[in-house]
Design an enzyme around this catalytic site. Structure first.
Site, PDB file in Angstrom:
ATOM      1  CG  LEU A   9       0.495 -10.432 -24.414  1.00 33.22           C
ATOM      2  CD1 LEU A   9      -0.092 -10.032 -23.637  1.00 33.22           C
ATOM      3  CD2 LEU A   9       1.676  -9.612 -25.617  1.00 33.22           C
ATOM      4  CB  THR A  16      -1.211  -8.515 -30.911  1.00 33.75           C
ATOM      5  OG1 THR A  16      -0.828  -9.666 -30.645  1.00 33.75           O
ATOM      6  CG2 THR A  16      -0.992  -7.743 -30.502  1.00 33.75           C
ATOM      7  CE  LYS A  44      -3.370 -17.082 -34.917  1.00 31.09           C
ATOM      8  NZ  LYS A  44      -4.644 -16.631 -34.723  1.00 31.09           N
ATOM      9  CG  ASP A 169      -2.987 -18.910 -28.987  1.00 31.56           C
ATOM     10  OD1 ASP A 169      -2.012 -17.922 -27.895  1.00 31.56           O
ATOM     11  OD2 ASP A 169      -2.845 -17.682 -29.929  1.00 31.56           O
TER      12      ASP A 169
HETATM   13  P1  B16 Z   1       7.162 -10.459 -31.328  1.00 30.70           P
HETATM   14  P2  B16 Z   1       2.336 -15.253 -27.955  1.00 30.70           P
HETATM   15  C1  B16 Z   1       4.152 -14.379 -30.210  1.00 30.70           C
HETATM   16  O1  B16 Z   1       3.063 -14.446 -28.655  1.00 30.70           O
HETATM   17  C2  B16 Z   1       3.354 -14.453 -31.261  1.00 30.70           C
HETATM   18  O2  B16 Z   1       2.125 -15.290 -31.088  1.00 30.70           O
HETATM   19  C3  B16 Z   1       4.077 -15.137 -32.101  1.00 30.70           C
HETATM   20  O3  B16 Z   1       3.310 -14.369 -33.604  1.00 30.70           O
HETATM   21  C4  B16 Z   1       5.350 -13.692 -32.642  1.00 30.70           C
HETATM   22  O4  B16 Z   1       5.821 -14.100 -33.756  1.00 30.70           O
HETATM   23  C5  B16 Z   1       5.895 -13.449 -31.154  1.00 30.70           C
HETATM   24  O5  B16 Z   1       4.901 -13.087 -30.031  1.00 30.70           O
HETATM   25  C6  B16 Z   1       6.783 -12.687 -31.631  1.00 30.70           C
HETATM   26  O6  B16 Z   1       6.662 -11.281 -31.350  1.00 30.70           O
HETATM   27  O7  B16 Z   1       8.136 -10.134 -32.906  1.00 30.70           O
HETATM   28  O8  B16 Z   1       5.943  -8.709 -31.037  1.00 30.70           O
HETATM   29  O9  B16 Z   1       9.044 -10.033 -30.529  1.00 30.70           O
HETATM   30  O10 B16 Z   1       1.252 -15.644 -28.772  1.00 30.70           O
HETATM   31  O11 B16 Z   1       3.811 -15.915 -27.278  1.00 30.70           O
HETATM   32  O12 B16 Z   1       1.624 -14.005 -27.211  1.00 30.70           O
HETATM   33 MG    MG Z   2      -0.423 -17.123 -28.083  1.00 30.97          MG
END
Ligand code: B16
Ligand code: MG
Length: 217
Positions: A9, A16, A44, A169
């Site tokens: 995502l 985000t 990330k 990414d």
């Molecule tokens: P949340 P992805 C990740 O998304 C982010 O890249 C990372 O920075 C973040 O800490 C993690 O999700 C958890 O996110 O706090 O919303 O549960 O790149 O795996 O889509």
């Molecule tokens: Mg990502």
């Protein structure tokens, strides 16, 4: 031989990372130290819990379990405020073009994200209907680079791991896809995502013939 496509995502579908950064920076500042955009790169693809552990290392701060839990909640409350007004304008360029092509060709599509906020974000930007299944931080116990998130996504799509294509990414995400024996497509810096099977700066560099080729071969 049925193919499945799995999308990360943050950094693949939407950016985000900038909102995560603002929320982590606010917490760091409250705790009395700085947190830079460069340091945010380390976050990330990394789970929320692990991010806080890294943040406290950066600030050389100790935390009781209670403080740790409070700060996790506080960061997320702030993050949710930042993402509240997200809409379709925040979808990264040419992502809908690829999703649309896959949909038209009846290719199963999954989300494979570390985020526990993945579903509301997809809803806000209007892409939820494209996804046959969502596997995110709520469904897995092991964070990337462990392949759990992608293996579960493949299972839910009913596709063998080796017939899945993953767009990622983050280095840890590419490692997770490779560990799952999937085809890894890196989205981002060619000097960073060196382990990916193919690398593109973003989806504008990906033409439909490339996707067609992934489906057919
Ligand atoms: P949340 P992805 C990740 O998304 C982010 O890249 C990372 O920075 C973040 O800490 C993690 O999700 C958890 O996110 O706090 O919303 O549960 O790149 O795996 O889509
Ligand atoms: Mg990502």
């Amino acid at each position: 031989m049925k193919k499945g496509f799995i999308f990360d995502l943050d950094g693949v579908i939407v950016d985000t990372a900038k909102y995560h950064y603002l929320a982590w920076k606010k917490l760091a500042n409250e705790l009395g130290f700085e947190f830079t955009v460069e340091q945010n790169e380390l976050f990330k693809g990394v789970s929320r819990k692990r991010c806080l552990e890294i943040l406290l290392d950066i600030g050389k701060r100790e935390a009781t379990q209670e403080e740790f839990d409070t700060w996790m909640v506080e960061k997320n409350v702030d993050y949710l405020k930042y993402i509240e007004n997200m809409d379709a304008s925040e979808i990264l360029p040419d992502v809908p073009k690829v999703l649309q092509y896959l949909k038209e060709n009846n290719i199963p599509i999954a989300l494979g994200s570390a985020s526990k906020n993945a579903q509301p974000i997809l809803e806000k930007v209007g892409l939820l209907p494209y996804f046959d299944t969502i596997v995110d931080g709520n469904n897995v116990t092991k964070a990337k680079p462990d392949p759990e998130v992608f293996l579960l996504a493949a299972k839910q799509l009913g596709v063998k791991p080796e017939d899945c294509v993953v767009f990622e990414d983050a280095v840890a995400g590419v490692e997770a896809a490779n560990a799952a024996k999937m085809i890894s497509i890196g989205i981002g810096d060619k000097n960073v995502l060196t382990e990916a099977n193919s690398i593109f700066t973003d989806f504008t560099e990906i033409n439909i013939d490339f996707i067609k080729n992934l489906i057919e071969n």
